[in-house]
Design an enzyme around this catalytic site. Structure first.
Site, PDB file in Angstrom:
ATOM      1  CB  VAL A  13     -29.553  27.470  -0.916  1.00 43.81           C
ATOM      2  CG1 VAL A  13     -30.780  27.398  -1.817  1.00 43.81           C
ATOM      3  CG2 VAL A  13     -29.920  27.932   0.492  1.00 43.81           C
ATOM      4  CE1 TYR A  32     -33.964  36.953   8.204  1.00 48.68           C
ATOM      5  CE2 TYR A  32     -33.870  39.271   8.798  1.00 48.68           C
ATOM      6  CZ  TYR A  32     -34.341  38.260   7.973  1.00 48.68           C
ATOM      7  OH  TYR A  32     -35.183  38.570   6.922  1.00 48.68           O
ATOM      8  CE  LYS A  50     -32.220  37.870   4.967  1.00 49.80           C
ATOM      9  NZ  LYS A  50     -32.334  37.068   3.732  1.00 49.80           N
TER      10      LYS A  50
END
Length: 255
Positions: free
Chosen positions: A62, A155, A159
């Site tokens: 992706v 992370y 996000k």
């Protein structure tokens, strides 16, 4: 709503696989996008078929523009214009503090969890052209988009950036009736939480922090994704739906 073309990234296991099966149960046609394990992807596709839908699989990185384009080309060739994108592909935090984190780790996380969301969203939208919806993009985010943890800077940053991407997309695409929302899970029993899934004693120590007293199931996230892609959610866009048993409400307890 049956018969839609649904693309699910990260669909070979965990939340992605649960979302794929949940849409299969609606009678949808699901493109199971996987990163590397073709066997797991076929197991996921079989679950979609067993639930009543159609499915095929395609490999995709992706974070690679050409790979994303090729995967969507395959979905459109198999099932027609894509109606729903569920972006579940992502990496988990590894617990490395910033002062020890290599640049390659930081870039790897953002490339997958944030740039991957951008690339899949963009290809979904360009594939639809100017044709109005209803259509839906659902990103699997995390409560750690705002409830940060030590050792999770890469992370949490990815996000947190995803939140702003989602909200921007929501206002850009609302005139076309394309809705964009986030699902923000807490502790869900998936391969990403392998130790908690395999060790009930360890899991119980974590569940003590959850007001509902248990970890969530991937199928519960899948059911939420189906709802957000349905006519029942036709007026919901730019939303961040938390599914964590109340865990994120406990941030300041004991302060």
């Amino acid at each position: 709503m049956a018969g839609r073309c649904v693309v699910v990234t990260g669909a070979e296991s965990g939340i992605g696989a649960a979302c794929a099966a949940a849409f299969g149960a609606q009678g949808d046609k699901v493109m199971v996008i996987y990163h590397s394990d073709a066997g797991l992807a076929e197991t996921s596709a079989a679950a979609v078929r067993a639930a009543g839908g159609e499915a095929t699989t395609v490999q995709c990185a992706v974070n690679d523009e050409a790979s994303v384009a090729s995967a969507f080309d395959a979905a459109e060739a198999a099932f027609g214009r894509v109606d729903v994108l569920v972006n579940s592909a992502g990496l988990n935090m590894v617990g490395v503090p910033v002062r020890e984190m290599a640049l390659v780790q930081w870039q790897r996380m953002l490339d997958t969890d944030l740039t991957g969301a951008f690339l899949t969203s963009r290809r979904f939208l360009t594939g639809r052209g100017e044709v109005p919806g209803p259509a839906t993009i659902i990103h699997i985010s995390s409560i750690h988009a705002y409830a940060v943890r030590a050792g999770g800077a890469d992370y949490c940053a990815a996000k947190g950036g995803l939140t702003n991407l989602i909200e921007t997309l929501a206002i850009e695409e609302a005139p076309r009736a394309i809705r964009v929302n986030a699902i923000e899970p807490g502790m869900i029993l998936t391969p990403m939480n392998e130790r908690a899934s395999a060790d009930p004693v360890y899991r119980k120590t974590l569940e003590q922090n959850i007001p509902m007293g248990r970890a969530g199931k991937a199928s519960e996230v899948g059911d939420l994704a189906v709802f957000l892609a349905s006519d029942a959610a036709a007026y919901i866009t730019g939303a961040r739906i938390v599914i964590d048993g109340g865990l994120s409400l406990m941030q300041a307890i004991g302060a």
